[in-house]
Scaffold this motif. Structure first.
Motif, PDB file in Angstrom:
ATOM      1  N   SER A 259      49.079  36.909  50.732  1.00  0.00           N
ATOM      2  CA  SER A 259      49.612  35.580  51.050  1.00  0.00           C
ATOM      3  C   SER A 259      50.886  35.294  50.277  1.00  0.00           C
ATOM      4  O   SER A 259      51.830  34.690  50.802  1.00  0.00           O
ATOM      5  CB  SER A 259      48.559  34.514  50.742  1.00  0.00           C
ATOM      6  OG  SER A 259      47.403  34.690  51.525  1.00  0.00           O
ATOM      7  N   ALA A 263      54.620  34.312  51.618  1.00  0.00           N
ATOM      8  CA  ALA A 263      55.266  33.058  51.217  1.00  0.00           C
ATOM      9  C   ALA A 263      56.675  33.264  50.695  1.00  0.00           C
ATOM     10  O   ALA A 263      57.528  32.386  50.833  1.00  0.00           O
ATOM     11  CB  ALA A 263      54.409  32.350  50.166  1.00  0.00           C
ATOM     12  N   HIS A 303      60.436  23.733  46.148  1.00  0.00           N
ATOM     13  CA  HIS A 303      60.389  24.555  47.362  1.00  0.00           C
ATOM     14  C   HIS A 303      59.261  25.575  47.271  1.00  0.00           C
ATOM     15  O   HIS A 303      58.455  25.715  48.206  1.00  0.00           O
ATOM     16  CB  HIS A 303      61.728  25.273  47.566  1.00  0.00           C
ATOM     17  CG  HIS A 303      61.682  26.318  48.633  1.00  0.00           C
ATOM     18  ND1 HIS A 303      61.919  26.040  49.954  1.00  0.00           N
ATOM     19  CD2 HIS A 303      61.402  27.668  48.569  1.00  0.00           C
ATOM     20  CE1 HIS A 303      61.785  27.146  50.674  1.00  0.00           C
ATOM     21  NE2 HIS A 303      61.483  28.157  49.855  1.00  0.00           N
ATOM     22  N   ALA A 306      55.658  24.118  47.287  1.00  0.00           N
ATOM     23  CA  ALA A 306      55.242  23.738  48.642  1.00  0.00           C
ATOM     24  C   ALA A 306      54.909  24.975  49.476  1.00  0.00           C
ATOM     25  O   ALA A 306      53.925  24.993  50.226  1.00  0.00           O
ATOM     26  CB  ALA A 306      56.339  22.921  49.310  1.00  0.00           C
ATOM     27  N   ALA A 307      55.720  26.013  49.338  1.00  0.00           N
ATOM     28  CA  ALA A 307      55.477  27.241  50.100  1.00  0.00           C
ATOM     29  C   ALA A 307      54.162  27.897  49.688  1.00  0.00           C
ATOM     30  O   ALA A 307      53.393  28.362  50.542  1.00  0.00           O
ATOM     31  CB  ALA A 307      56.648  28.206  49.903  1.00  0.00           C
ATOM     32  N   GLU A 309      51.572  26.406  48.267  1.00  0.00           N
ATOM     33  CA  GLU A 309      50.453  25.567  48.695  1.00  0.00           C
ATOM     34  C   GLU A 309      50.140  25.798  50.162  1.00  0.00           C
ATOM     35  O   GLU A 309      48.966  25.910  50.553  1.00  0.00           O
ATOM     36  CB  GLU A 309      50.768  24.087  48.441  1.00  0.00           C
ATOM     37  CG  GLU A 309      49.621  23.168  48.814  1.00  0.00           C
ATOM     38  CD  GLU A 309      49.873  21.712  48.473  1.00  0.00           C
ATOM     39  OE1 GLU A 309      48.992  20.891  48.756  1.00  0.00           O
ATOM     40  OE2 GLU A 309      50.942  21.406  47.925  1.00  0.00           O
ATOM     41  N   ALA A 310      51.179  25.892  50.986  1.00  0.00           N
ATOM     42  CA  ALA A 310      50.965  26.122  52.413  1.00  0.00           C
ATOM     43  C   ALA A 310      50.292  27.464  52.670  1.00  0.00           C
ATOM     44  O   ALA A 310      49.537  27.619  53.639  1.00  0.00           O
ATOM     45  CB  ALA A 310      52.304  26.049  53.149  1.00  0.00           C
ATOM     46  N   ALA A 311      50.554  28.434  51.791  1.00  0.00           N
ATOM     47  CA  ALA A 311      49.983  29.773  51.955  1.00  0.00           C
ATOM     48  C   ALA A 311      48.683  29.959  51.163  1.00  0.00           C
ATOM     49  O   ALA A 311      48.145  31.071  51.122  1.00  0.00           O
ATOM     50  CB  ALA A 311      50.999  30.816  51.519  1.00  0.00           C
ATOM     51  N   ALA A 312      48.177  28.894  50.551  1.00  0.00           N
ATOM     52  CA  ALA A 312      46.950  28.935  49.744  1.00  0.00           C
ATOM     53  C   ALA A 312      47.068  29.921  48.584  1.00  0.00           C
ATOM     54  O   ALA A 312      46.089  30.583  48.218  1.00  0.00           O
ATOM     55  CB  ALA A 312      45.740  29.267  50.609  1.00  0.00           C
TER      56      ALA A 312
END
Length: 397
Positions: A259, A263, A303, A306-307, A309-312
């Motif tokens: 992941s 990211a 940046h 956030a990236a 977090e979106a990708a866990a």
């Protein structure tokens, strides 16, 4: 500010706090915040040459450590002061102290003497090095325990030399272990009806806090080195530079690694034979760090957070204390608790980090002035105004 309601969780308990500095007060604070009647027994002002070891009475440390207590001043070197303490002990559930063992014995506060006064009493003793052994009479301080307990040898950058932690790890841990031991003893007393002696020390607590680093030696014979901001055996896990600062990244498993590579827009790295398992990545950590930071420094921390977090992918900012308390999750958790002080006004202190659904902890009252509750507590013990005056005139309170 409306006065908070004290917790009812432990309101059946009376705790005598004869401790000072940090380890003992940390232990007692647990009981105070959960509603026990905590009586802070301290020397009258001017009698103890070391009375300011925790800083000024209205300073941040005293306010954070001694809220939710009542204060009784006693000069235990006088017969009157010792007599008052004996009366208190007869009805107490816990007595917490962090005297050196030899000092405790001189004051007549050894377990055998206390048990004779109150067989149900639980004595919690927190020392520097233990109640027995060759170092029993040594004075202990947090940094000394950090050094002897191995922590300073694994903290800091490789080759930097020993580095202390920025917080009092040994003190705080010893206080919490003391509280755990006391709660176990209280539960056992509900069955046996008997008190017992709970013992811990800064040295033992610090070694216990070494946890996997200490087990690494005990089980495999490896002496762990300094690893700086990198995890001792996982990578990339540690502090990484971005365009405007640093963030923490925690890639602890192969799924995280895949992941993470996605990211940072380098999915090819996930299958790269140089980095396709943790052991290889660990061996290649220096070159992998250069590769990763070349990518991360093209964008700001926000940046990347956030990236990730979106990708866990586990990651987080690195805060100074002011920014920490501004974080929305920290504010949601309400760990900074308000309390009203008659001199300082409305202030905030650190609340208990344990939530209970029905009987939560509460910061109800600020740290008392020395002897603020003398008349109140002595009256509960049966002393009338004339007797209290005699105690004051004799220097006992």
């Amino acid at each position: 500010m409306p006065r908070p309601t004290p917790s009812s969780a432990l309101n059946r308990l009376r705790v005598l706090d004869l401790s000072r500095v940090r380890a003992g007060p940390t232990c007692v604070r647990v009981f105070a915040d959960f509603g026990a009647d905590v009586i802070k027994v301290e020397s009258p002002p001017g009698f103890d040459p070391n009375e300011n070891m925790s800083g000024p009475r209205h300073g941040y440390d005293m306010q954070n450590l001694h809220r939710n207590k009542r204060s009784l001043t006693l000069n235990l070197k006088t017969e009157g002061g010792a007599a008052v303490l004996r009366k208190l002990i007869e009805s107490a559930d816990l007595l917490v102290e962090n005297f050196r063992p030899d000092v405790k014995e001189r004051l007549g506060l050894d377990f055998e003497a206390l048990h004779a006064l109150n067989p149900r009493l639980i004595l919690v003793s927190i020392s520097g090095f233990g109640q027995s052994g060759p170092y029993r009479t040594r004075a202990g301080f947090d940094q000394i325990a950090q050094g002897m307990g191995g922590m300073m040898s694994v903290t800091g950058l490789p080759g930097q030399g020993p580095v202390r932690a920025g917080i009092a790890v040994a003190d705080s841990a010893a206080g919490l272990y003391g509280a755990i031991g006391a709660l176990v003893a209280l539960q056992e007393r509900a069955v046996s009806g008997k008190g017992q002696w709970v013992q811990t020390s800064l040295l033992e607590a610090q070694i216990a806090m070494m946890d996997f680093q200490a087990a690494r030696f005990l089980v495999e014979g490896q002496v762990p080195p300094q690893a700086g901001n990198d995890h001792p055996y996982s990578t990339p896990m540690g502090v990484y530079a971005t365009r405007d600062g640093h963030i923490n990244i925690g890639v602890g498993a192969e799924g995280h690694w895949r992941s993470f590579c996605g990211a940072i827009d380098r999915p090819d790295l996930a299958a790269d034979p140089r980095y396709d398992n943790m052991e290889k990545r660990f061996k290649a950590r220096p070159e992998l760090r250069v590769l990763i930071e070349a990518i991360l420094t093209t964008q700001d921390s926000t940046h990347w957070l956030a990236a990730f977090e979106a990708a866990a992918v586990p990651a987080g900012p690195i805060y100074a204390v002011d920014a920490m308390f501004d974080d929305p999750q920290v504010q949601h958790l309400a760990i900074a608790q308000p309390v009203s002080h008659p001199v300082l006004g409305d202030i905030r202190v650190i609340g208990e980090p344990v939530g209970l659904s029905r009987t939560p902890a509460s910061v109800a009252t600020a740290t008392p002035e020395a002897g603020e509750h003398n008349a109140e507590i002595l009256g509960e013990l049966g002393y009338d105004e004339a007797a209290i005056t005699r105690l004051r005139d004799s220097g006992a309170i």
